[in-house]
Each structure stands twice: as structure tokens, then as C-alpha cells.
Design an enzyme around this catalytic site. Structure first.
Site, PDB file in Angstrom:
ATOM      1  N   TYR A  73      34.365  41.577  39.307  1.00  0.00           N
ATOM      2  CA  TYR A  73      34.180  40.192  39.770  1.00  0.00           C
ATOM      3  C   TYR A  73      32.693  39.878  39.960  1.00  0.00           C
ATOM      4  CZ  TYR A  73      39.129  40.713  41.273  1.00  0.00           C
ATOM      5  OH  TYR A  73      40.466  40.966  41.347  1.00  0.00           O
ATOM      6  N   LEU A 113      42.454  37.859  51.278  1.00  0.00           N
ATOM      7  CA  LEU A 113      41.760  36.838  50.494  1.00  0.00           C
ATOM      8  C   LEU A 113      41.367  37.401  49.135  1.00  0.00           C
ATOM      9  CD1 LEU A 113      40.363  33.927  50.652  1.00  0.00           C
ATOM     10  CD2 LEU A 113      38.254  35.222  51.037  1.00  0.00           C
TER      11      LEU A 113
END
Ligand code: A2P
Length: 277
Positions: free
Chosen positions: A53, A22
């Protein structure tokens, strides 16, 4: 809860890594906490995050909420350019461990080579020390081009993984052939073409119709059939589950060739000699 778990690939150092994962960009912490829990409960075991991120805390929270044992989960994270030194990589790793609240990382990657500062070789040497110390199980690079990898090879250093942008519109054939020749596993970021129009491609749509599945499943299966590990991202639980359900599908040689013939020039593609963080 009884979702199928993806098979694994064996990295050059013997570590087993799931064959699909993912992608978590651009989830924020709150989204990642929910998304990761849902993904793990639908059968994902490989999670891809990064310092950049800014969602490692959320990824860690999702892991804990899932109730799935740490040793069944494969966590990949990456660090930014400011850490490109032996001590810097150690500090970056400790910071990621603290944000994720785990005591080891399965795969730690140099996020971009940043050749302008020319310290990625030191960063890789730092990674190898972390591996020796048992803080990371596998080490690698991301967005490295052949010339960057060659600098490592010249010193006898070979990453276990190089994570690159790779999909039927962005083939990178030379780079992938180089990976094969050195036993480096290729991971694909934005395997579904990101925000582009890959999933609307009429050739992919025709193949999807033939197999009664979605365009995304065809593209992900195309990655898997050539031993590339795709990291599709989705915030949608149905799509997450659909993207994992590609191990009972088989593309013919002709279909693989059709998909492999879709490459096109992309003036907006990020160039690791110019871009990095
Ligand atoms: P969403 O989050 O709404 O599902 P990539 O992984 O190549 O970066 O692509 C991610 C994009 O593809 C996201 O916009 C995501 O949107 C979308 N996406 C992910 N899985 C699927 C799917 N199975 N079908 C259609 N679109 C998908």
C-alpha cells in the site's frame, strides 16, 4: 475522545485482536497519517496496512499523532512476493518496523500466496521464527485458498488469521468452514463490497430501514455476527465512526440468512492462483 472501543477476539495463540479494523488501502502516506489519527480517536484499535500500500510511514505517523499508547493498538501489515524465504521475511519485517517506527508488529501476513514461485511455505516458516523472536505477536496469511492452506497444514503449520475478500456477494463458504475447523480467524478485506454496488442492494436497504441504520452497518454487523473481522475503509470521519458503531445492533437469524443468500458470480474477483504481488 471517549469513543467506544470494539471488543476483541482471542486468536489461537492467545493474542487478543479487535473485532473490527480500519482498512488503509488506497490511502497515501499523507492521507493515512490523518485517517489513522482520526480513526484511533474515534475508537478504532486495529489498523490494516501493507508494504504494497506504500503507506506504512503514514500509518506510523498517525499512530504517533494520536497519542494513544502503542500497546493499545493492533497493527497488521503484509509483505510482497520477493520476500518469500526465511531470511526474506525477516528483512521484510525489519523494513516494515522501520517504516512504521515501531518495535513489534501485532500481525504479519503473507500478502498473496504467489503459487507460481511456490515459496509461501518457506515464508510461513520465516514468520514463525519472527514470532519466536518476539518481533511479531501473531502470524497469518492473506488471500490463501484451501489448497494453499492445506500445504501448510500438511506440515503441521496453522496460521492464526487468513485475510480474504468476503462480503455478502462473495461468500467463500468452503474456505470459511475450513478456517473454523482449524481455529483460524477470518478477516475480511473490502467487507463493504469495495467499489461494487453491494451497499445499494435492495434487500440490504430493507433490513437497514428496519433497523434505522445504514446499509454499511448491516453488512458489517453481518460479518461480526459470524465471527469474521471486517476491515472497512473510509476516508470520511463520519463514515469511519458509523462503521465502528455496530456493537449495539443485532440481526435476526432470518436477516442473517437473507444476507447469506446474496452470493453471486463475480468474473472480476481476484484469483490467488493467478494474481499476486
Ligand atoms: P469513502 O472513503 O468515501 O467513505 P470496502 O471497505 O468494502 O473496500 O469499501 C470501501 C468503500 O466504501 C469506499 O469507497 C468508501 O468510501 C465506502 N464506504 C465506507 N464506509 C461507508 C459507509 N458507512 N457508507 C457508505 N459508503 C462507505
Amino acid at each position: 475522545m471517549n469513543a467506544a472501543i470494539a471488543p476483541t477476539v482471542t486468536l489461537s495463540n492467545g493474542v487478543e485482536m479487535p473485532r473490527i479494523g480500519l482498512g488503509t488501502w488506497p490511502m497515501n502516506d499523507a492521507e493515512a497519517a490523518v485517517g489513522v489519527e482520526v480513526a484511533l480517536n474515534s475508537g478504532y484499535r486495529l489498523l490494516d496496512t501493507a508494504e504494497n500500500y506504500a503507506n506504512e510511514r503514514g500509518v506510523g505517523e498517525g499512530i504517533r499523532k494520536s497519542g494513544i499508547s502503542r500497546n493499545e493498538i493492533f497493527i497488521t501489515t503484509k509483505f510482497n512476493r520477493k520476500w518469500h524465504s526465511i531470511e526474506g521475511v525477516h528483512a521484510a519485517c525489519e523494513a516494515s518496523l522501520a517504516r512504521l517506527k515501531v518495535d513489534y508488529i501485532d500481525l504479519l501476513l503473507i500478502h498473496w500466496p504467489n503459487p507460481d514461485q511456490d515459496r509461501y511455505v518457506e515464508a510461513f516458516q520465516g514468520l514463525m521464527l519472527l514470532q519466536k523472536a518476539g518481533l511479531v505477536r501473531a502470524v497469518g496469511t492473506s488471500n490463501f485458498k484451501p489448497a494453499h492452506l492445506q500445504r501448510l497444514f500438511d506440515l503441521g503449520l496453522v496460521p492464526q488469521v487468513n485475510q480474504i475478500q468476503f462480503d455478502p456477494y462473495h461468500l467463500r463458504s468452503d474456505l470459511v468452514a475450513l478456517h473454523h475447523s482449524k481455529g483460524i480467524v477470518t478477516e475480511a478485506w473490502s467487507p463493504l463490497g469495495g467499489s461494487g454496488n453491494l451497499l445499494q442492494d435492495p434487500i440490504i436497504a430493507a433490513i437497514a430501514e428496519r433497523h434505522a441504520c445504514s446499509a454499511a452497518q448491516i453488512v458489517l454487523r453481518w460479518h461480526i455476527q459470524q465471527d469474521v473481522i471486517p476491515l472497512p475503509r473510509s476516508l470520511n470521519p463520519q463514515r469511519m465512526a458509523q462503521n465502528l458503531d455496530v456493537f449495539n445492533l443485532s440481526l435476526s437469524e432470518e436477516e442473517m440468512k437473507l444476507l447469506g443468500g446474496l452470493e453471486r458470480a463475480d468474473p472480476d474477483m481476484l484469483d490467488a492462483d493467478q494474481f499476486g504481488h
